[in-house]
Write a protein that holds these residues in place. Structure first.
Motif, PDB file in Angstrom:
ATOM      1  N   ALA A   1      -0.625  18.946 -11.110  1.00 13.92           N
ATOM      2  CA  ALA A   1      -0.494  18.223 -12.380  1.00 13.92           C
ATOM      3  C   ALA A   1      -0.461  16.721 -12.137  1.00 13.92           C
ATOM      4  CB  ALA A   1       0.771  18.679 -13.107  1.00 13.92           C
ATOM      5  N   GLU A   2       0.228  16.316 -11.082  1.00 12.69           N
ATOM      6  CA  GLU A   2       0.290  14.885 -10.756  1.00 12.69           C
ATOM      7  C   GLU A   2      -1.081  14.369 -10.317  1.00 12.69           C
ATOM      8  OE1 GLU A   2       4.805  14.088  -9.192  1.00 12.69           O
ATOM      9  OE2 GLU A   2       3.531  15.401  -7.962  1.00 12.69           O
ATOM     10  N   GLU A   3      -1.825  15.191  -9.582  1.00 12.89           N
ATOM     11  CA  GLU A   3      -3.182  14.800  -9.189  1.00 12.89           C
ATOM     12  C   GLU A   3      -4.026  14.496 -10.421  1.00 12.89           C
ATOM     13  OE1 GLU A   3      -5.399  17.332  -6.595  1.00 12.89           O
ATOM     14  OE2 GLU A   3      -3.704  17.640  -5.229  1.00 12.89           O
ATOM     15  N   ARG A   4      -3.983  15.375 -11.384  1.00  4.62           N
ATOM     16  CA  ARG A   4      -4.818  15.210 -12.572  1.00  4.62           C
ATOM     17  C   ARG A   4      -4.385  13.983 -13.373  1.00  4.62           C
ATOM     18  NH1 ARG A   4      -8.032  19.640 -12.724  1.00  4.62           N
ATOM     19  NH2 ARG A   4      -8.908  19.108 -14.748  1.00  4.62           N
ATOM     20  N   SER A   5      -3.086  13.731 -13.409  1.00  6.35           N
ATOM     21  CA  SER A   5      -2.589  12.528 -14.072  1.00  6.35           C
ATOM     22  C   SER A   5      -3.074  11.267 -13.347  1.00  6.35           C
ATOM     23  CB  SER A   5      -1.058  12.554 -14.107  1.00  6.35           C
ATOM     24  OG  SER A   5      -0.534  11.337 -14.600  1.00  6.35           O
ATOM     25  N   LEU A   6      -3.035  11.312 -12.030  1.00  6.70           N
ATOM     26  CA  LEU A   6      -3.492  10.171 -11.223  1.00  6.70           C
ATOM     27  C   LEU A   6      -4.951   9.833 -11.521  1.00  6.70           C
ATOM     28  CD1 LEU A   6      -2.954   8.263  -8.676  1.00  6.70           C
ATOM     29  CD2 LEU A   6      -4.039  10.093  -7.358  1.00  6.70           C
ATOM     30  N   TYR A   7      -5.808  10.847 -11.521  1.00  5.82           N
ATOM     31  CA  TYR A   7      -7.238  10.582 -11.717  1.00  5.82           C
ATOM     32  C   TYR A   7      -7.573  10.235 -13.164  1.00  5.82           C
ATOM     33  CZ  TYR A   7      -8.190  11.856  -6.915  1.00  5.82           C
ATOM     34  OH  TYR A   7      -8.220  11.864  -5.546  1.00  5.82           O
ATOM     35  N   ARG A   8      -6.802  10.739 -14.114  1.00  7.05           N
ATOM     36  CA  ARG A   8      -7.025  10.306 -15.501  1.00  7.05           C
ATOM     37  C   ARG A   8      -6.746   8.811 -15.625  1.00  7.05           C
ATOM     38  NH1 ARG A   8      -4.635  15.221 -17.022  1.00  7.05           N
ATOM     39  NH2 ARG A   8      -2.605  14.218 -17.293  1.00  7.05           N
TER      40      ARG A   8
ATOM     41  N   ASP B   1       0.667   4.016 -14.212  1.00  7.99           N
ATOM     42  CA  ASP B   1       0.347   5.089 -13.263  1.00  7.99           C
ATOM     43  C   ASP B   1       1.658   5.689 -12.767  1.00  7.99           C
ATOM     44  OD1 ASP B   1      -0.475   6.735 -11.229  1.00  7.99           O
ATOM     45  OD2 ASP B   1      -1.478   5.183 -10.054  1.00  7.99           O
ATOM     46  N   VAL B   2       2.162   6.675 -13.500  1.00  2.53           N
ATOM     47  CA  VAL B   2       3.488   7.215 -13.207  1.00  2.53           C
ATOM     48  C   VAL B   2       3.539   7.903 -11.850  1.00  2.53           C
ATOM     49  CG1 VAL B   2       4.129   7.452 -15.637  1.00  2.53           C
ATOM     50  CG2 VAL B   2       2.949   9.341 -14.483  1.00  2.53           C
ATOM     51  N   VAL B   3       2.394   8.394 -11.370  1.00  2.95           N
ATOM     52  CA  VAL B   3       2.374   9.068 -10.064  1.00  2.95           C
ATOM     53  C   VAL B   3       2.565   8.044  -8.948  1.00  2.95           C
ATOM     54  CG1 VAL B   3       1.044  10.527  -8.507  1.00  2.95           C
ATOM     55  CG2 VAL B   3       0.894  10.878 -10.981  1.00  2.95           C
ATOM     56  N   SER B   4       1.809   6.973  -8.971  1.00  6.48           N
ATOM     57  CA  SER B   4       1.965   5.933  -7.951  1.00  6.48           C
ATOM     58  C   SER B   4       3.327   5.264  -8.051  1.00  6.48           C
ATOM     59  CB  SER B   4       0.856   4.885  -8.085  1.00  6.48           C
ATOM     60  OG  SER B   4      -0.416   5.458  -7.829  1.00  6.48           O
ATOM     61  N   LEU B   5       3.826   5.119  -9.271  1.00  4.05           N
ATOM     62  CA  LEU B   5       5.134   4.478  -9.453  1.00  4.05           C
ATOM     63  C   LEU B   5       6.276   5.349  -8.959  1.00  4.05           C
ATOM     64  CD1 LEU B   5       4.666   2.847 -12.980  1.00  4.05           C
ATOM     65  CD2 LEU B   5       4.914   1.649 -10.796  1.00  4.05           C
ATOM     66  N   SER B   6       6.015   6.632  -8.763  1.00  4.29           N
ATOM     67  CA  SER B   6       7.068   7.511  -8.247  1.00  4.29           C
ATOM     68  C   SER B   6       7.222   7.390  -6.733  1.00  4.29           C
ATOM     69  CB  SER B   6       6.765   8.972  -8.613  1.00  4.29           C
ATOM     70  OG  SER B   6       5.679   9.480  -7.854  1.00  4.29           O
ATOM     71  N   VAL B   7       6.309   6.678  -6.090  1.00  5.58           N
ATOM     72  CA  VAL B   7       6.358   6.500  -4.632  1.00  5.58           C
ATOM     73  C   VAL B   7       7.238   5.297  -4.310  1.00  5.58           C
ATOM     74  CG1 VAL B   7       5.000   6.027  -2.558  1.00  5.58           C
ATOM     75  CG2 VAL B   7       4.052   7.475  -4.380  1.00  5.58           C
ATOM     76  N   PRO B   8       8.193   5.435  -3.391  1.00  4.54           N
ATOM     77  CA  PRO B   8       9.012   4.278  -2.994  1.00  4.54           C
ATOM     78  C   PRO B   8       8.123   3.110  -2.586  1.00  4.54           C
ATOM     79  CG  PRO B   8       9.926   6.282  -2.063  1.00  4.54           C
ATOM     80  CD  PRO B   8       8.614   6.668  -2.686  1.00  4.54           C
ATOM     81  N   PRO B   9       8.423   1.904  -3.050  1.00  5.26           N
ATOM     82  CA  PRO B   9       7.534   0.755  -2.842  1.00  5.26           C
ATOM     83  C   PRO B   9       7.155   0.497  -1.393  1.00  5.26           C
ATOM     84  CG  PRO B   9       9.223   0.211  -4.437  1.00  5.26           C
ATOM     85  CD  PRO B   9       9.578   1.561  -3.897  1.00  5.26           C
ATOM     86  N   MET B  10       8.121   0.650  -0.471  1.00  3.81           N
ATOM     87  CA  MET B  10       7.794   0.365   0.918  1.00  3.81           C
ATOM     88  C   MET B  10       6.726   1.309   1.443  1.00  3.81           C
ATOM     89  SD  MET B  10       9.894   0.674   4.425  1.00  3.81           S
ATOM     90  CE  MET B  10       9.230   2.330   4.545  1.00  3.81           C
ATOM     91  N   TRP B  11       6.838   2.591   1.102  1.00  2.00           N
ATOM     92  CA  TRP B  11       5.862   3.558   1.575  1.00  2.00           C
ATOM     93  C   TRP B  11       4.527   3.373   0.868  1.00  2.00           C
ATOM     94  CZ3 TRP B  11       6.923   5.212   6.027  1.00  2.00           C
ATOM     95  CH2 TRP B  11       8.233   5.518   6.408  1.00  2.00           C
ATOM     96  N   PHE B  12       4.553   2.967  -0.373  1.00  2.00           N
ATOM     97  CA  PHE B  12       3.298   2.688  -1.080  1.00  2.00           C
ATOM     98  C   PHE B  12       2.564   1.539  -0.405  1.00  2.00           C
ATOM     99  CE2 PHE B  12       0.613   0.947  -4.423  1.00  2.00           C
ATOM    100  CZ  PHE B  12       0.038   2.097  -4.960  1.00  2.00           C
ATOM    101  N   GLU B  13       3.306   0.507  -0.047  1.00  2.00           N
ATOM    102  CA  GLU B  13       2.706  -0.653   0.622  1.00  2.00           C
ATOM    103  C   GLU B  13       2.183  -0.266   1.997  1.00  2.00           C
ATOM    104  OE1 GLU B  13       1.732  -4.801   0.827  1.00  2.00           O
ATOM    105  OE2 GLU B  13       2.554  -3.654  -0.845  1.00  2.00           O
ATOM    106  N   LEU B  14       3.006   0.455   2.763  1.00  2.00           N
ATOM    107  CA  LEU B  14       2.645   0.775   4.139  1.00  2.00           C
ATOM    108  C   LEU B  14       1.495   1.770   4.204  1.00  2.00           C
ATOM    109  CD1 LEU B  14       5.030   1.274   7.106  1.00  2.00           C
ATOM    110  CD2 LEU B  14       3.258   2.973   6.714  1.00  2.00           C
ATOM    111  N   CYS B  15       1.500   2.766   3.328  1.00  2.00           N
ATOM    112  CA  CYS B  15       0.490   3.830   3.393  1.00  2.00           C
ATOM    113  C   CYS B  15      -0.709   3.566   2.484  1.00  2.00           C
ATOM    114  CB  CYS B  15       1.116   5.167   3.026  1.00  2.00           C
ATOM    115  SG  CYS B  15       2.404   5.729   4.163  1.00  2.00           S
TER     116      CYS B  15
END
Length: 371
Positions: free
Chosen positions: A219-226, A89-103
């Motif tokens: 484009a990232e949204e569509r990649s995320l849902y695919r 999931d390249v979109v989620s992986l582009s999010v800094p880990p701390m913010w992914f965990e917190l949010c």
């Protein structure tokens, strides 16, 4: 479920489909749970071997329910690109880990707890403080395994973990039916609850990330849902619920429909949400190099959830509103927008952002901001 007639009238065919799924579970997973209980360790070994090495690794005399589940899992939906699974999931992986965990993790769980039916089942399964900490850990591990490159390939850690989540839902469904209110409309841990969970890690997670300045384009949204359409397939979610959800707009329509037919959060919801916020703040305050106290992190998480869910839902979930004079969110959002621009402005910088996301999370921007 509540107000079904009004929802069906407003939503048309989609609303009618929700009604047909009110009492729908997951027959394949339900049958496997029954089979595991009947045949014990031999069935468990067959399931483990099939998940890790594929249906072809099983004997012809393998348990029929396990065989049927594996056949379903290994029938990849047509919209899923195998190369996408290799990349993760390249979109989620582009999010800094701390913010992914917190949010992402925090908002997804709070979204789940907002359903009083789910909250009641979870509270009945154990004490809220212990449950909150364990659910945070388990959910964080599952999500990281799911989004990693190759994680959802057959036998991969995310693939195996997602099917285990599916079977856990089936076991909880079977156990809860013993004392379920037969007069209530709906099935515990059924298709609509699973759809709610799935939306928590797509629409809701990225709504929460937007509050801290981390936004994605169309484009990232569509990649995320695919990518997450394959997660939905592995979880056993009915394709009529998620098959046409390709971006946030369509996901929001589904979310609005589920919310319109779900009772408001109750005391169990607020208890679980408060325990989860406490557990998240405690865990993040204990990370080496953390510069925020547990209380400060609690305020930060509450501010994020309040902005992500809105005032009405925030009040119903019992989330305390952070005073404007001490709210760091506007400054954090501005800095994160600037950081994300530089992280994703080119292919090489985006690749580097994903590489860092695969490493252990660290204090990151928050340390820079508050040091």
């Amino acid at each position: 479920m509540v107000d079904l007639e009004t929802s069906c009238r407003r939503q048309g065919a989609k609303g009618n489909r929700v009604v047909t799924l009110l009492t729908a579970g997951d027959p394949l997973a339900d049958a496997v749970v029954t089979e595991l209980d009947l045949h014990g360790p031999a069935s468990r070994r067959a399931l483990d071997r099939g998940l890790r090495h594929g249906l072809a690794s099983l004997d012809p005399q393998s348990p029929p329910a396990i065989t049927a589940l594996l056949e379903h899992l290994e029938t990849t939906p047509s919209q899923v690109d195998p190369l996408m699974l290799h990349r993760g999931d390249v979109v989620s992986l582009s999010v800094p880990p701390m913010w992914f965990e917190l949010c992402s993790i925090t908002s997804a769980l709070a979204h789940t707890y907002a359903s009083p039916a789910i909250a009641r089942l979870l509270v009945g399964a154990g004490g809220p403080p212990d449950l909150a900490a364990s659910r945070l850990t388990e959910t964080g591990v599952w999500t990281r395994q799911t989004i990693r490159p190759g994680g959802l390939l057959r036998g991969g850690p995310g693939y195996v973990a997602t099917v285990e989540v599916r079977l856990a839902h089936a076991r909880m469904r079977a156990a809860s039916l013993a004392d379920w209110d037969r007069g209530a409309q709906g099935l515990p841990v059924g298709q609509l609850d699973m759809a709610r969970t799935w939306l928590g890690f797509t629409l809701i997670a990225f709504q929460a990330l937007e509050t801290v300045g981390i936004e994605i384009d169309r484009a990232e949204e569509r990649s995320l849902y695919r990518y997450w359409s394959h997660v939905a397939h592995l979880l056993g979610l009915d394709e009529s619920l998620h098959g046409d959800v390709a971006d946030h707009v369509e996901a929001r329509r589904l979310s609005d429909l589920l919310d319109a037919t779900t009772a408001p959060p109750d005391g169990n919801s607020t208890t679980l949400t408060a325990a989860m916020i406490d557990a998240q703040a405690r865990a993040m305050a204990g990370v080496p190099g953390a510069v925020l106290t547990e209380e400060q992190l609690r305020h930060l998480i509450g501010s994020m959830l309040w902005r992500a869910f809105g005032e009405e839902r925030g009040i119903r979930l019992g989330i305390a509103r952070t005073p404007a004079t001490t709210d760091l969110m506007p400054l954090i959002s501005q800095l994160n927008r600037q950081a994300r621009y530089w992280q994703t402005r080119s292919a090489s910088s985006a690749h580097e952002a994903r590489r860092r996301a695969l490493e252990e999370p660290g204090p990151g921007l928050l340390t820079t901001l508050l040091a």
